[in-house]
Design a protein around this motif. Structure first.
Motif: not given
Length: 290
Positions: A262-290
């Motif tokens: 949903t956040a548009g992030i490949d699940p095989v990626r590692r944290a060290e490759t994510l930008s602030l914007e991608e971390f934000a997209a991931l966190a916002n999606t998790i928050r919405a799911e909660r």
């Protein structure tokens, strides 16, 4: 008096019977060029309040007092207080506080110093030569407490400075990089080799300036969720995000996979490759799911 001179430092130590404390990480700066650069790049003005962390014998304090409206020097070592009162006796715009900076109520301190020389203060600048052993807690206290400072210009271990400045994809990029860059923009000020300190530390230092952002670089549904995701991602940095985030807020691996899609992030990626914007997209999606 050239407080930065090794000879002066030696004389002051002998006069007061002062011994360097390894436990407090005391290393005094002896290079005037670096001192001048710190003051210049801190952009201190005559109507500014400067808060210095760990003044030592007042090397940087004196230089800051020449440029600022007022300097508040916070020193944890009570043995240095009488030395500071003597070395800084010529300045009437310096206040010395004997306390642990981690216990300081910055909001109250700033409220008590809203005016400089009868005028409303312009800016708050934080400076300091931070002890290596407690650098990160000091930085994060200032940022997480939302201290109303305009900039933080600090000397710190080169390795930590490299981590703070690191960009996605590098080996030094981690949770500290994301956290500091969320709150601030980062600028390199100067390199400080170990040879310019007394006593000489084992590693080189770097001076950086953190300019506190007026507006955050990303829109978050929840800062708590954002930092939880960052912490979980880097907690097992060799694992893929799919694995490292499984269990966060009770999410199963399948649920994490859906969140990442949903956040548009490949699940095989590692944290060290994510930008602030991608971390934000991931966190916002998790928050919405909660």
């Amino acid at each position: 008096m050239k407080l930065y001179s090794p000879t002066t430092i030696s004389e002051v130590r002998k006069k007061h019977g002062f011994h360097f404390s390894k436990s407090l990480g005391q290393n005094f700066l002896t290079d005037k060029n670096i001192i001048d650069k710190i003051i210049e790049k801190s952009m201190i003005g005559k109507e500014d309040l400067v808060i210095e962390i760990g003044p030592g014998i007042g090397v940087l304090t004196a230089a800051a007092a020449e440029a600022a409206g007022k300097v508040i020097a916070i020193e944890i070592d009570r043995n240095l207080i009488p030395i500071l009162r003597e070395t800084l006796d010529d300045y009437d715009n310096i206040e010395i506080i004997n306390n642990d900076v981690l216990k300081i109520d910055f909001a109250s301190l700033l409220e008590q110093n809203e005016q400089i020389n009868g005028q409303k203060r312009e800016s708050v600048r934080i400076i300091g030569n931070l002890p290596y052993y407690i650098t990160t807690p000091i930085i994060m206290k200032i940022l997480e407490d939302r201290v109303k400072a305009d900039s933080i210009t600090i000397m710190l271990q080169k390795e930590v400075a490299d981590r703070i400045k690191a960009q996605p994809g590098s080996k030094t990029y981690g949770a500290l990089s994301v956290a500091v860059q969320y709150y601030c923009t980062v600028a390199h000020v100067a390199s400080a080799p170990k040879e310019i300190f007394v006593p000489q530390p084992k590693v080189d230092s770097t001076v950086i300036r953190l300019d506190v952002r007026k507006e955050k670089p990303v829109i978050l549904s929840s800062e708590e969720t954002f930092f939880a995701v960052v912490k979980a991602g880097f907690g097992q940095r060799r694992k893929t995000l799919l694995n490292s985030l499984t269990g966060i807020y009770g999410l199963t691996k399948d649920e994490v996979a859906v969140v990442m899609a949903t956040a548009g992030i490949d699940p095989v990626r590692r944290a060290e490759t994510l930008s602030l914007e991608e971390f934000a997209a991931l966190a916002n999606t998790i928050r919405a799911e909660r």
